[in-house]
Design an enzyme around this catalytic site. Structure first.
Site, short mmCIF file in Angstrom:
data_model
loop_
_atom_site.label_atom_id
_atom_site.label_comp_id
_atom_site.label_asym_id
_atom_site.label_seq_id
_atom_site.Cartn_x
_atom_site.Cartn_y
_atom_site.Cartn_z
N ASP A 70 -19.43 28.49 29.42
CA ASP A 70 -18.54 27.84 29.80
C ASP A 70 -17.35 28.70 30.99
OD1 ASP A 70 -17.29 25.21 29.93
OD2 ASP A 70 -15.88 25.19 28.07
N GLU A 92 -14.56 16.00 21.80
CA GLU A 92 -15.06 16.45 22.66
C GLU A 92 -16.31 17.44 22.40
OE1 GLU A 92 -11.40 18.20 25.88
OE2 GLU A 92 -13.40 19.63 26.27
N ASP A 95 0.92 24.45 25.61
CA ASP A 95 0.91 25.09 26.68
C ASP A 95 2.07 24.17 27.56
OD1 ASP A 95 -2.18 24.98 26.51
OD2 ASP A 95 -2.30 22.85 27.46
N GLU A 151 -17.61 16.83 28.65
CA GLU A 151 -17.40 17.59 30.03
C GLU A 151 -18.74 18.54 29.71
OE1 GLU A 151 -13.31 20.59 28.95
OE2 GLU A 151 -14.91 21.93 30.02
N HIS A 174 -1.87 20.92 25.56
CA HIS A 174 -2.27 21.27 23.93
C HIS A 174 -0.53 21.51 23.77
CE1 HIS A 174 -5.76 22.63 25.71
NE2 HIS A 174 -6.14 22.71 23.98
N ASP A 204 -11.17 19.48 33.52
CA ASP A 204 -10.63 20.98 32.87
C ASP A 204 -11.54 21.76 33.49
OD1 ASP A 204 -10.19 22.43 30.87
OD2 ASP A 204 -11.02 21.45 29.27
C1 XLS Z 1 -12.65 24.45 25.83
C2 XLS Z 1 -12.61 22.37 25.93
C3 XLS Z 1 -10.72 22.49 25.92
C4 XLS Z 1 -10.40 20.90 25.27
C5 XLS Z 1 -8.50 21.04 24.62
O1 XLS Z 1 -13.83 24.84 26.02
O2 XLS Z 1 -12.91 22.17 26.91
O3 XLS Z 1 -10.82 22.83 26.52
O4 XLS Z 1 -10.39 19.97 26.63
O5 XLS Z 1 -9.47 21.48 23.97
NI NI Z 2 -12.19 20.38 27.99
NI NI Z 3 -14.60 23.17 28.29
#
Ligand code: XLS
Ligand code: NI
Ligand code: NI
Length: 441
Positions: free
Chosen positions: A312, A237, A109, A273, A106, A344
């Site tokens: 999560d 995503e 980051d 994800e 990001h 991730d």
């Molecule tokens: C959060 C997401 C985030 C994305 C990127 O749950 O996984 O980390 O991958 O912003």
């Molecule tokens: Ni993610």
């Molecule tokens: Ni996530």
């Protein structure tokens, strides 16, 4: 020699090599041999493993109840520019010691956000110059970049879906800078994860208007990136919730419908994800299948959830069954379009040794390697595919084929049904399919 920066942060840990499954060295790959060819490609090419900058170099073990448990040497400088360079040194040291080639980030980051947009822009330029130099020396690449339009309190009502225009514009400025940074670092893709793009209550939310705004926001973001020469793919995503009660990119099917509604399906694909799939009450394999069916399987955020709770947890992947089922889809759909496998995932709050992050990534890579090797064997040397295809064989010829080709109308089906007398109760053979999976794992 892995050390790319000026000082060594992960002292006492050398390059991580493939040593095979009988190795007793915890700091070695047991299954991930980057040069192993499976189904026509090396594992390195299949996966393009990436390290997530935010979890591995920024996250410090905080949770909603507790302060940091992990303190990083690279965070010690009070000067944000120096701290960002130190963090980049640590990141490149880690990535090269792992033998990986990619990372994802990001905007903030990489460097602490400035107090104004112009200050942030200066900082991002500063750190991307520094990181580009390190990329040239090490060969480490960017799998994707993204903008953090969710942490800052100004986004509490959303970013691109905020009911106030000036906040949306501010999110636009941030995405512009994140795209500039991604392009400067030769990023191969760009991600939109809509952490705050959703609602907490429909009582105060005009969903249609917010979705129109999001569609327009993504359209002009794409147009800007293309005008700057960006050739990569954009990924959505999906995640169903958290931090919002309901996130607009709920799951893959929802995101694909949205992209098609706003005419974005040519430039955008899906980044799936694992833990987001399970939060949406789907399996990882389900989400991959939905994306692959539309030719939109772009990238993977590898992790896993915890089946005893509902948030999560972003743990490192280690579920061989789950990943093998996923790799069946992965191999049959021809892999990822432009993306790779980004870890991730974060180590646990009480994982406080410097080597824990290595064990985590080694385990994740080994899990994917084992899974793809198994899946390839299932596809190439078991009866799996034959059994699978056999279930649909009545569509391969005769009237079934005519139906598939659009040659039959509803009256034709009626006439055919009138002539059919016996309906066989054909077994789905699920238990046998499960046994094949088990046999190869
Ligand atoms: C959060 C997401 C985030 C994305 C990127 O749950 O996984 O980390 O991958 O912003
Ligand atoms: Ni993610
Ligand atoms: Ni996530």
């Amino acid at each position: 020699m892995a050390l790319i920066g000026n000082r060594e942060y992960y002292k006492g840990i050398g390059d991580i090599n493939f040593e095979g499954k009988d190795s007793s060295n915890p700091l070695a790959f047991k299954f991930y041999d980057p040069n192993l060819v499976v189904a026509g490609k090396t594992l390195r090419e299949h996966f393009k493993f990436a390290v997530a900058y935010w979890h591995s170099f920024c996250g410090q073990g905080t949770d909603p109840f507790g302060l940091p448990t992990q303190s990083f040497l690279w965070d010690s400088s009070k000067d944000p520019l120096q701290a960002a360079k130190d963090k980049a040194d640590a990141a490149f040291e880690f990535i090269t010691k792992m033998g990986f080639e990619y990372f994802c980030f990001h905007d903030f980051d990489l460097i602490q956000e400035g107090s104004t947009m112009l200050e942030s822009e200066k900082r991002l330029l500063y750190i991307s110059d520094y990181i580009s130099e390190k990329q040239k020396k090490s060969g480490v690449k960017v799998l994707w970049g993204t903008a953090n339009c969710f942490a800052n309190p100004i986004y509490m009502n959303g970013a691109a879906t905020n009911p106030e225009f000036n906040i949306l514009a501010r999110a636009g400025a941030q995405v512009k800078l994140a795209l500039d940074t991604t392009i400067a670092l030769n990023g191969e893709n760009y991600v939109f994860w809509g952490g705050r793009e959703g609602y907490m209550s429909l009582l105060n939310t005009d969903m249609k208007r917010e979705l129109d705004h999001l569609g327009q926001f993504l359209t002009i973001s794409r147009d800007y990136a293309r005008s700057q020469g960006f050739k990569g793919t954009f990924f959505i995503e999906p995640k169903p919730m958290e931090p919002t009660k309901h996130q607009y990119d709920f799951d893959t099917a929802t995101a694909i419908g949205f992209l098609k509604e706003y005419g974005l399906e040519k430039d955008f694909k899906i980044n799936i994800e694992v833990n987001h799939a399970t939060l949406a009450q789907h399996t990882f394999q389900h989400e991959l299948t939905v994306a692959a069916s539309s030719g939109m399987l772009g990238s993977i955020d590898a992790n896993r959830g915890d089946y005893q709770n509902g948030w999560d947890t972003d743990q490192f992947p280690n579920n061989l069954y789950e990943t093998t089922e996923a790799m069946l889809v992965f191999l049959q759909s021809g892999g990822l379009q432009g993306g790779g496998v980004n870890f991730d995932a974060k180590i646990r709050r009480n994982s406080t040794d410097i080597d824990d992050i290595f064990h985590a990534h080694i385990g994740g890579a080994d899990n994917f390697a084992r899974a793809i090797i198994n899946a390839d064997k299932i596809l190439s040397s078991s009866k799996y595919l034959e059994l699978f295809e056999n279930r649909y064989k009545t569509f391969d010829s005769g009237k079934g084929k005519e139906f598939e080709n659009g040659k039959l109308n509803l009256k034709d089906l009626y006439d055919i049904a009138l002539k059919s007398k016996d309906y066989k109760l054909t077994s789905g053979k699920q238990e046998m399919f499960e046994n094949i999976l088990n046999q190869f794992i």
